[in-house]
Design a protein around this motif. Sequence first.
Motif, PDB file in Angstrom:
ATOM      1  N   MET A   1       0.838  -1.184   0.000  1.00 31.67           N
ATOM      2  CA  MET A   1       0.000   0.000   0.000  1.00 31.67           C
ATOM      3  C   MET A   1       0.880   1.245   0.000  1.00 31.67           C
ATOM      4  N   ASN A   2       0.622   2.142  -0.925  1.00 33.38           N
ATOM      5  CA  ASN A   2       1.428   3.352  -1.052  1.00 33.38           C
ATOM      6  C   ASN A   2       1.005   4.411  -0.038  1.00 33.38           C
ATOM      7  N   GLN A   3       2.008   5.116   0.475  1.00 36.25           N
ATOM      8  CA  GLN A   3       1.755   6.175   1.439  1.00 36.25           C
ATOM      9  C   GLN A   3       1.330   7.440   0.686  1.00 36.25           C
ATOM     10  N   ILE A   4       0.279   8.096   1.192  1.00 39.95           N
ATOM     11  CA  ILE A   4      -0.171   9.350   0.594  1.00 39.95           C
ATOM     12  C   ILE A   4       0.540  10.493   1.302  1.00 39.95           C
ATOM     13  N   VAL A   5       1.207  11.353   0.541  1.00 40.00           N
ATOM     14  CA  VAL A   5       1.947  12.491   1.076  1.00 40.00           C
ATOM     15  C   VAL A   5       1.287  13.765   0.572  1.00 40.00           C
ATOM     16  N   GLN A   6       1.162  14.741   1.440  1.00 38.19           N
ATOM     17  CA  GLN A   6       0.587  16.034   1.068  1.00 38.19           C
ATOM     18  C   GLN A   6       1.695  16.949   0.531  1.00 38.19           C
ATOM     19  N   TYR A   7       1.382  17.683  -0.522  1.00 37.40           N
ATOM     20  CA  TYR A   7       2.331  18.613  -1.135  1.00 37.40           C
ATOM     21  C   TYR A   7       1.681  19.972  -1.328  1.00 37.40           C
ATOM     22  N   LEU A   8       2.489  21.006  -1.226  1.00 39.12           N
ATOM     23  CA  LEU A   8       2.063  22.344  -1.617  1.00 39.12           C
ATOM     24  C   LEU A   8       2.484  22.506  -3.072  1.00 39.12           C
ATOM     25  N   THR A   9       1.533  22.835  -3.944  1.00 32.30           N
ATOM     26  CA  THR A   9       1.868  23.043  -5.352  1.00 32.30           C
ATOM     27  C   THR A   9       1.944  24.531  -5.641  1.00 32.30           C
ATOM     28  N   PHE A  10       2.922  24.883  -6.468  1.00 31.96           N
ATOM     29  CA  PHE A  10       3.125  26.284  -6.829  1.00 31.96           C
ATOM     30  C   PHE A  10       3.641  26.378  -8.254  1.00 31.96           C
ATOM     31  N   GLY A  11       3.463  27.547  -8.832  1.00 33.54           N
ATOM     32  CA  GLY A  11       3.851  27.738 -10.217  1.00 33.54           C
ATOM     33  C   GLY A  11       5.046  28.661 -10.364  1.00 33.54           C
ATOM     34  N   VAL A  12       5.894  28.306 -11.311  1.00 33.31           N
ATOM     35  CA  VAL A  12       7.015  29.142 -11.730  1.00 33.31           C
ATOM     36  C   VAL A  12       6.974  29.111 -13.245  1.00 33.31           C
ATOM     37  N   ALA A  13       6.787  30.285 -13.847  1.00 30.73           N
ATOM     38  CA  ALA A  13       6.542  30.383 -15.284  1.00 30.73           C
ATOM     39  C   ALA A  13       5.297  29.542 -15.590  1.00 30.73           C
ATOM     40  N   GLU A  14       5.373  28.649 -16.553  1.00 29.40           N
ATOM     41  CA  GLU A  14       4.210  27.824 -16.912  1.00 29.40           C
ATOM     42  C   GLU A  14       4.266  26.443 -16.271  1.00 29.40           C
ATOM     43  N   ASP A  15       5.245  26.225 -15.395  1.00 29.94           N
ATOM     44  CA  ASP A  15       5.453  24.897 -14.835  1.00 29.94           C
ATOM     45  C   ASP A  15       4.891  24.776 -13.429  1.00 29.94           C
ATOM     46  N   LEU A  16       4.578  23.535 -13.057  1.00 31.06           N
ATOM     47  CA  LEU A  16       3.988  23.218 -11.758  1.00 31.06           C
ATOM     48  C   LEU A  16       5.018  22.459 -10.927  1.00 31.06           C
ATOM     49  N   PHE A  17       5.237  22.939  -9.702  1.00 32.91           N
ATOM     50  CA  PHE A  17       6.206  22.341  -8.789  1.00 32.91           C
ATOM     51  C   PHE A  17       5.519  22.031  -7.471  1.00 32.91           C
ATOM     52  N   ALA A  18       6.188  21.227  -6.636  1.00 35.65           N
ATOM     53  CA  ALA A  18       5.617  20.880  -5.343  1.00 35.65           C
ATOM     54  C   ALA A  18       6.726  20.704  -4.317  1.00 35.65           C
ATOM     55  N   ALA A  19       6.350  20.949  -3.065  1.00 33.03           N
ATOM     56  CA  ALA A  19       7.229  20.705  -1.923  1.00 33.03           C
ATOM     57  C   ALA A  19       6.390  20.008  -0.858  1.00 33.03           C
ATOM     58  N   PRO A  20       6.993  19.089  -0.104  1.00 35.34           N
ATOM     59  CA  PRO A  20       6.235  18.402   0.943  1.00 35.34           C
ATOM     60  C   PRO A  20       5.680  19.406   1.958  1.00 35.34           C
ATOM     61  N   VAL A  21       4.407  19.254   2.305  1.00 39.00           N
ATOM     62  CA  VAL A  21       3.756  20.174   3.237  1.00 39.00           C
ATOM     63  C   VAL A  21       4.489  20.224   4.573  1.00 39.00           C
ATOM     64  N   GLY A  22       5.060  19.099   4.989  1.00 32.39           N
ATOM     65  CA  GLY A  22       5.786  19.054   6.251  1.00 32.39           C
ATOM     66  C   GLY A  22       6.971  19.995   6.314  1.00 32.39           C
ATOM     67  N   ARG A  23       7.443  20.465   5.161  1.00 28.46           N
ATOM     68  CA  ARG A  23       8.570  21.394   5.107  1.00 28.46           C
ATOM     69  C   ARG A  23       8.127  22.843   4.968  1.00 28.46           C
ATOM     70  N   VAL A  24       6.838  23.074   4.735  1.00 33.53           N
ATOM     71  CA  VAL A  24       6.326  24.436   4.523  1.00 33.53           C
ATOM     72  C   VAL A  24       5.934  25.038   5.867  1.00 33.53           C
ATOM     73  N   ARG A  25       6.566  26.149   6.204  1.00 35.59           N
ATOM     74  CA  ARG A  25       6.220  26.851   7.443  1.00 35.59           C
ATOM     75  C   ARG A  25       5.029  27.772   7.228  1.00 35.59           C
ATOM     76  N   GLU A  26       5.075  28.520   6.119  1.00 32.85           N
ATOM     77  CA  GLU A  26       3.987  29.438   5.813  1.00 32.85           C
ATOM     78  C   GLU A  26       4.139  29.967   4.402  1.00 32.85           C
ATOM     79  N   ILE A  27       3.081  30.632   3.956  1.00 31.74           N
ATOM     80  CA  ILE A  27       3.056  31.251   2.638  1.00 31.74           C
ATOM     81  C   ILE A  27       2.793  32.732   2.866  1.00 31.74           C
TER      82      ILE A  27
END
Length: 156
Positions: A1-27
């Motif tokens: 069974m695969n683990q579900i991980v939460q990510y914050l998604t953000f855009g740079v130019a036309e591309d979509l990137f993500a960082a693990p939510v556990g590493r995000v302090r704030e926006i």
Amino acid sequence: MNQIVQYLTFGVAEDLFAAPVGRVREILDLAPISRLPRSPAELLGMIDVRGASVPVVDARRLLGLEETTDTTNTRIVVLTIMRRSRETVFGLKTDRVFEVTSLDEGALEAPPEIGAGNWNAGAITGIGRRNGAFVTVFDVDRLFDAVDSAQGAIAA
């Protein structure tokens, strides 16, 4: 069974990137950034986050993209990273922030291996998909290596 991980998604130019939510302090909304003399191009300067000095790195410069004018959607994502065996905080200026979402960890594909050259896939954990679009998931601990390398070149 695969683990579900939460990510914050953000855009740079036309591309979509993500960082693990556990590493995000704030926006944060874009705030005045105090420039640092002779700093690498990726390092925009410092901001004050509730009394703490936080260095801000421009995602566009870090990714080798052209600069653009900031908009009302421009955000600073404050991340906790490990550098030199200790936890530190960095801000990452992005063009926009989208959402917190789940990606199936098992569904992440490895970054493509493309011969020798300047392209560093080491800062990428994997490639996922969200609503049919590719999402590049960053290894936030290694994402800022380019800034460290540039600082070493300046000090040399």
